[in-house]
Design a protein around this motif. Structure first.
Motif, short mmCIF file in Angstrom:
data_model
loop_
_atom_site.label_atom_id
_atom_site.label_comp_id
_atom_site.label_asym_id
_atom_site.label_seq_id
_atom_site.Cartn_x
_atom_site.Cartn_y
_atom_site.Cartn_z
N GLU A 182 0.86 -1.19 0.00
CA GLU A 182 0.00 0.00 0.00
C GLU A 182 0.90 1.24 0.00
O GLU A 182 1.71 1.41 0.90
CB GLU A 182 -0.89 0.05 1.24
CG GLU A 182 -1.95 -1.02 1.30
CD GLU A 182 -2.79 -0.91 2.55
OE1 GLU A 182 -3.47 0.11 2.72
OE2 GLU A 182 -2.75 -1.86 3.36
N THR A 228 0.79 4.50 3.23
CA THR A 228 -0.03 4.02 4.35
C THR A 228 0.90 3.52 5.44
O THR A 228 1.82 2.75 5.18
CB THR A 228 -0.96 2.87 3.90
OG1 THR A 228 -1.82 3.36 2.88
CG2 THR A 228 -1.79 2.34 5.05
N SER A 231 -3.10 0.76 14.86
CA SER A 231 -2.96 -0.42 15.69
C SER A 231 -2.58 -0.04 17.12
O SER A 231 -2.90 -0.76 18.06
CB SER A 231 -1.91 -1.35 15.08
OG SER A 231 -1.71 -2.47 15.89
N THR A 244 -2.31 7.67 4.76
CA THR A 244 -3.37 6.92 5.44
C THR A 244 -2.78 6.29 6.70
O THR A 244 -1.70 5.71 6.67
CB THR A 244 -3.92 5.81 4.52
OG1 THR A 244 -4.46 6.42 3.35
CG2 THR A 244 -5.00 4.99 5.23
N LYS A 260 -6.95 10.54 6.37
CA LYS A 260 -7.27 9.25 5.75
C LYS A 260 -6.92 8.15 6.75
O LYS A 260 -5.84 8.17 7.33
CB LYS A 260 -6.47 9.05 4.47
CG LYS A 260 -6.74 10.08 3.40
CD LYS A 260 -5.82 9.85 2.23
CE LYS A 260 -5.94 10.96 1.20
NZ LYS A 260 -5.00 10.74 0.09
N ARG A 261 -7.84 7.20 6.92
CA ARG A 261 -7.57 6.09 7.83
C ARG A 261 -8.31 4.86 7.35
O ARG A 261 -9.25 4.94 6.58
CB ARG A 261 -8.01 6.44 9.25
CG ARG A 261 -9.49 6.77 9.36
CD ARG A 261 -9.83 7.20 10.76
NE ARG A 261 -11.13 7.86 10.81
CZ ARG A 261 -12.02 7.67 11.75
NH1 ARG A 261 -11.77 6.85 12.74
NH2 ARG A 261 -13.16 8.32 11.72
N ARG A 262 -7.81 3.73 7.83
CA ARG A 262 -8.53 2.48 7.61
C ARG A 262 -8.36 1.63 8.85
O ARG A 262 -7.43 1.81 9.65
CB ARG A 262 -8.07 1.77 6.34
CG ARG A 262 -6.71 1.15 6.41
CD ARG A 262 -6.56 0.11 5.29
NE ARG A 262 -5.24 -0.47 5.23
CZ ARG A 262 -4.78 -1.41 6.03
NH1 ARG A 262 -5.51 -1.87 7.03
NH2 ARG A 262 -3.56 -1.91 5.86
N ALA A 263 -9.26 0.70 9.01
CA ALA A 263 -9.25 -0.18 10.17
C ALA A 263 -8.08 -1.16 10.10
O ALA A 263 -7.62 -1.52 9.02
CB ALA A 263 -10.57 -0.93 10.27
N ASP A 314 -11.24 13.25 10.00
CA ASP A 314 -11.78 13.04 8.65
C ASP A 314 -12.12 14.37 7.99
O ASP A 314 -11.82 14.58 6.81
CB ASP A 314 -13.03 12.15 8.70
CG ASP A 314 -12.74 10.75 9.23
OD1 ASP A 314 -11.57 10.31 9.21
OD2 ASP A 314 -13.71 10.09 9.68
N THR A 327 -6.51 -4.71 10.16
CA THR A 327 -6.97 -6.03 9.72
C THR A 327 -6.11 -7.12 10.38
O THR A 327 -5.03 -6.84 10.92
CB THR A 327 -6.87 -6.17 8.20
OG1 THR A 327 -5.48 -6.14 7.83
CG2 THR A 327 -7.65 -5.08 7.48
N VAL A 366 -3.20 3.54 9.83
CA VAL A 366 -3.81 2.31 10.33
C VAL A 366 -3.48 2.30 11.83
O VAL A 366 -2.34 2.05 12.21
CB VAL A 366 -3.24 1.06 9.62
CG1 VAL A 366 -3.92 -0.20 10.14
CG2 VAL A 366 -3.39 1.19 8.11
N ASP A 381 -2.74 -7.04 8.97
CA ASP A 381 -1.87 -6.03 9.58
C ASP A 381 -1.23 -6.57 10.85
O ASP A 381 -0.04 -6.39 11.09
CB ASP A 381 -2.66 -4.76 9.92
CG ASP A 381 -3.20 -4.03 8.72
OD1 ASP A 381 -2.54 -4.03 7.66
OD2 ASP A 381 -4.29 -3.45 8.84
#
Length: 125
Positions: free
Chosen positions: A44, A47, A86, A82, A107-110, A102, A112, A84, A115
């Motif tokens: 990615e 990120t 954790s 982005t 920018k963000r994502r959960a 936001d 996984t 993440v 990850d």
């Protein structure tokens, strides 16, 4: 915007790509008081997975962790990166202030399972 802790001390936060960290320092003394660690997410572009944030015990109670998190998030917004989250500190901050992040263009994502497995592999956990 000037960064200050609860005592009014000036704080600087700089990105140290060589060590995959953001470093928080007191401007007057140059003392390193906090770190926030990340790894680039595999496959990615732009990120980063943040996995640990800490403030030296000698500086607890001064709001330095909050200053560090906000400075990092501001930098990520400016870079179009982005996140993440954790790291529990980042996750908690974004749970509470995610709408503001936001709205500012963050920018963000959960996180996984992939990850988590990647972090375990990279960190040797």
């Amino acid at each position: 915007m000037a960064l200050v802790d609860k005592t009014g001390a000036s704080v600087a936060v700089v990105r140290d790509d060589a060590h995959y960290a953001y470093v928080e320092k007191l401007v007057e003394s140059g003392a390193e008081v906090g770190h926030s660690y990340f790894v680039p997410a595999p496959n990615e572009d732009n990120t980063l997975i943040f996995f640990h944030t800490e403030v030296d015990d000698a500086y607890q109670g001064r709001g330095l962790a909050g200053v560090l998190v906000r400075a990092v998030l501001d930098d990520l917004i400016a870079r179009g990166t982005t996140i993440v989250p954790s790291c529990p500190l980042f996750a908690a901050h974004l749970k509470k202030h995610g709408a503001e992040f936001d709205a500012a263009g963050g920018k963000r994502r959960a996180v996984t399972m992939a990850d988590i497995q990647y972090l375990q592999q990279v960190l040797g956990a």
